[in-house]
Design a protein around this motif. Structure first.
Motif, short mmCIF file in Angstrom:
data_model
loop_
_atom_site.label_atom_id
_atom_site.label_comp_id
_atom_site.label_asym_id
_atom_site.label_seq_id
_atom_site.Cartn_x
_atom_site.Cartn_y
_atom_site.Cartn_z
N LEU A 160 24.02 27.26 -26.04
CA LEU A 160 22.68 27.80 -26.28
C LEU A 160 22.65 29.01 -27.21
CD1 LEU A 160 20.82 27.34 -22.87
CD2 LEU A 160 20.10 26.48 -25.10
N PRO A 161 23.63 29.92 -27.18
CA PRO A 161 23.58 31.03 -28.15
C PRO A 161 23.50 30.56 -29.60
CG PRO A 161 25.13 31.55 -26.41
CD PRO A 161 24.71 30.13 -26.19
N GLN A 162 24.19 29.47 -29.95
CA GLN A 162 24.09 28.98 -31.33
C GLN A 162 22.69 28.45 -31.61
OE1 GLN A 162 27.32 27.05 -33.43
NE2 GLN A 162 26.03 25.27 -33.84
N VAL B 100 25.31 36.03 -37.65
CA VAL B 100 26.01 34.86 -38.19
C VAL B 100 27.47 35.19 -38.45
CG1 VAL B 100 26.16 33.26 -40.13
CG2 VAL B 100 23.92 33.82 -39.16
N ASN B 101 27.74 36.35 -39.03
CA ASN B 101 29.13 36.76 -39.25
C ASN B 101 29.90 36.82 -37.93
OD1 ASN B 101 29.18 37.04 -42.05
ND2 ASN B 101 28.30 39.09 -41.97
N LYS B 102 29.28 37.38 -36.91
CA LYS B 102 29.95 37.47 -35.61
C LYS B 102 30.17 36.07 -35.03
CE LYS B 102 28.70 42.08 -33.89
NZ LYS B 102 28.35 42.70 -35.17
N HIS B 103 29.19 35.19 -35.18
CA HIS B 103 29.34 33.83 -34.66
C HIS B 103 30.48 33.10 -35.38
CE1 HIS B 103 28.25 30.21 -32.59
NE2 HIS B 103 27.93 29.56 -33.70
N LEU B 104 30.60 33.32 -36.67
CA LEU B 104 31.66 32.66 -37.43
C LEU B 104 33.05 33.13 -37.01
CD1 LEU B 104 30.02 32.70 -40.98
CD2 LEU B 104 30.47 30.69 -39.57
N ASP B 105 33.17 34.40 -36.61
CA ASP B 105 34.49 34.87 -36.17
C ASP B 105 34.67 34.83 -34.66
OD1 ASP B 105 33.36 37.19 -35.03
OD2 ASP B 105 33.76 38.42 -36.79
N GLY B 106 33.67 34.23 -33.97
CA GLY B 106 33.80 34.02 -32.54
C GLY B 106 33.47 35.20 -31.66
N SER B 107 32.82 36.23 -32.21
CA SER B 107 32.56 37.43 -31.42
C SER B 107 31.10 37.62 -31.03
CB SER B 107 33.03 38.67 -32.20
OG SER B 107 32.28 38.85 -33.39
N LEU B 108 30.24 36.64 -31.33
CA LEU B 108 28.83 36.77 -30.96
C LEU B 108 28.67 36.48 -29.47
CD1 LEU B 108 25.85 37.16 -31.93
CD2 LEU B 108 25.74 34.67 -32.12
N ASP B 109 28.16 37.45 -28.72
CA ASP B 109 27.96 37.24 -27.29
C ASP B 109 26.55 36.72 -27.03
OD1 ASP B 109 26.19 39.77 -26.35
OD2 ASP B 109 27.59 40.37 -27.92
N ALA B 110 26.36 36.18 -25.82
CA ALA B 110 25.09 35.55 -25.48
C ALA B 110 23.93 36.54 -25.49
CB ALA B 110 25.20 34.89 -24.10
N ALA B 111 24.17 37.77 -25.07
CA ALA B 111 23.09 38.76 -25.04
C ALA B 111 22.61 39.09 -26.44
CB ALA B 111 23.56 40.03 -24.34
N THR B 112 23.53 39.23 -27.39
CA THR B 112 23.14 39.54 -28.76
C THR B 112 22.40 38.37 -29.39
OG1 THR B 112 25.05 41.00 -28.99
CG2 THR B 112 23.96 40.31 -31.02
N ALA B 113 22.84 37.14 -29.10
CA ALA B 113 22.11 35.96 -29.58
C ALA B 113 20.71 35.94 -29.02
CB ALA B 113 22.86 34.69 -29.21
N SER B 114 20.55 36.33 -27.76
CA SER B 114 19.21 36.39 -27.16
C SER B 114 18.37 37.47 -27.82
CB SER B 114 19.33 36.67 -25.66
OG SER B 114 20.00 35.61 -24.99
N MET B 115 18.99 38.61 -28.15
CA MET B 115 18.27 39.67 -28.87
C MET B 115 17.77 39.15 -30.21
SD MET B 115 20.75 42.98 -28.34
CE MET B 115 21.13 43.64 -26.72
N ALA B 116 18.65 38.44 -30.92
CA ALA B 116 18.27 37.93 -32.23
C ALA B 116 17.13 36.94 -32.13
CB ALA B 116 19.48 37.28 -32.90
N LYS B 117 17.19 36.05 -31.15
CA LYS B 117 16.16 35.04 -31.01
C LYS B 117 14.81 35.68 -30.68
CE LYS B 117 13.55 31.73 -29.07
NZ LYS B 117 12.30 31.87 -28.30
N TYR B 118 14.80 36.56 -29.69
CA TYR B 118 13.52 37.13 -29.27
C TYR B 118 12.94 38.05 -30.33
CZ TYR B 118 12.78 42.03 -27.91
OH TYR B 118 12.50 43.37 -27.94
#
Length: 385
Positions: free
Chosen positions: A247-249, A311-329
């Protein structure tokens, strides 16, 4: 326009720039002339999917051994940005390439991958994911769709709604309860062949406020029979964990589109106010208009910088679920705010569907709801504090 100037840091190499140029030309020359017709018919032509496949614009992060582009998430995002640039919400490639394909790669068997992914990459198969139910939206653990093992098949009973690509999907990644008493631990995912599933029926294509070209639909399962090897994963009960991992992606996909849409709204409003005259001067000459655009441009820029960092964090595997939620909202809230403020600068014309800003206004509103309502995003963020 020099594409290198607008390229984000995660997509600025020669390969990504060439991909952006191809995607931009494709959307401008093939999609734009058909957008009105697609909105009226409530779906995207299958020929468009096939042409996108021929150009290599589908499943770009899928390895070449499965028929994909052999790239990364960044390449799929280049295509999504260009789609957002022309404001075509009905082309559900973000679900097809950005959500369903990663599930197959992460959890599918070799047989499942080789069966589905090459045809997804070519556009021969269009994919959807079915999680939301009439009585269970963001609360996935409360879904009531059941999958009961009967020998070498599962029988599925239940209903799904608000399903992107639901009216035309050939492959449906379906969430269902294999253990109704197990709560979240009783959820499993299935790969449903929508064209060969006795007991499965499509409902109506839903009449939405915006995003009219998308075939968002209801799906019904009445003892629908699927082979046991349609289960995604080694054993039953893995579905909720799979969903939470992926879901974070999905939420990042929505944030990328939101940032691109906010910037497009600013671009349209700047162009309009510089060419529209009132009281003998361009609207842009008025201080209020300039200040509104300055604020909107700043919000759009901050959203883009935040999304690029995610996106940079997601590409290197460091994007956490909370930050993805921040970005979405946050970005979807900003998208709606910026589009609304820019529409105001169009005056009465902004309310006319002849102007793209009007369509953008209607299209944007769903962004704060799907992929997990923004209120749920805040709850998830709060749990991490």
């Amino acid at each position: 326009m020099n594409l290198a100037v607008i390229a984000p840091p995660w997509a600025s190499d020669d390969e990504a720039l060439a991909l952006r140029a191809t995607a931009r030309k494709f959307f401008e020359t093939v999609a734009v002339p058909n957008q009105k017709r697609w909105a009226e018919q409530r779906f995207i032509d299958r020929e468009f999917w096939l042409e996108a496949g021929k150009l290599g614009l589908l499943c770009l992060a899928v390895p070449e051994e499965y028929g994909g582009g052999g790239g990364t998430f960044a390449h799929d995002m280049v295509v999504l940005e260009e789609q957002s640039r022309i404001e075509e919400p009905g082309f559900g490639n973000h679900v097809h390439s950005g959500i369903v394909a990663p599930y197959l790669l992460a959890y599918g068997s070799e047989e499942q991958r080789h069966h589905w992914l090459p045809r997804m990459a070519s556009g021969e198969v269009v994919a959807a994911i079915a999680m939301t139910e009439p009585g269970a939206g963001s609360d996935l653990a409360s879904m009531t769709t059941r999958a009961t093992r009967q020998g070498d098949h599962y029988l599925i009973d239940g209903a799904k709604t608000f399903i992107t690509n639901g009216g035309s999907a050939d492959l449906i990644l379906l969430a269902a309860k294999t253990d109704p008493a197990g709560g979240a631990h009783g959820v499993s995912l299935f790969l449903v062949d929508a064209n060969n599933c006795l007991g499965f029926e499509r409902g109506r294509v839903l009449d939405k406020l915006g995003q009219h070209s998308g075939d968002t639909a209801e799906l019904f399962f009445d003892s629908a029979s699927v082979p046991a090897d349609s289960l995604l994963g080694d054993v039953e009960g893995m579905g909720f964990g799979q969903l939470m991992t992926q879901l974070p992606q999905e939420r990042l996909l929505l944030a990328v589109a939101a940032a691109a849409s906010a910037q497009r709204a600013v671009d349209l409003a700047v162009d309009y106010t510089k060419n529209r005259h009132a009281f003998g001067k361009p609207l842009f000459a008025k201080q209020h208009v300039k200040f509104e655009l300055a604020e909107c441009a700043t919000l759009a820029r901050v959203a883009k910088v935040f999304v690029d960092d995610c996106v940079n964090k997601h590409l290197d595997g460091s994007l956490d679920a909370a930050t993805a939620s921040m970005a979405k909202y946050w970005t979807t809230d900003i998208q709606c705010q910026v589009v609304d403020r820019c529409l105001q600068l169009f005056g009465g014309n902004g309310y006319m569907r002849d102007y793209p800003i009007a369509e953008m206004y209607a299209n944007a509103r769903a962004q704060r709801i799907y992929g997990g309502a923004n209120e749920i995003m805040k709850e998830l963020i709060a749990r991490s504090l």
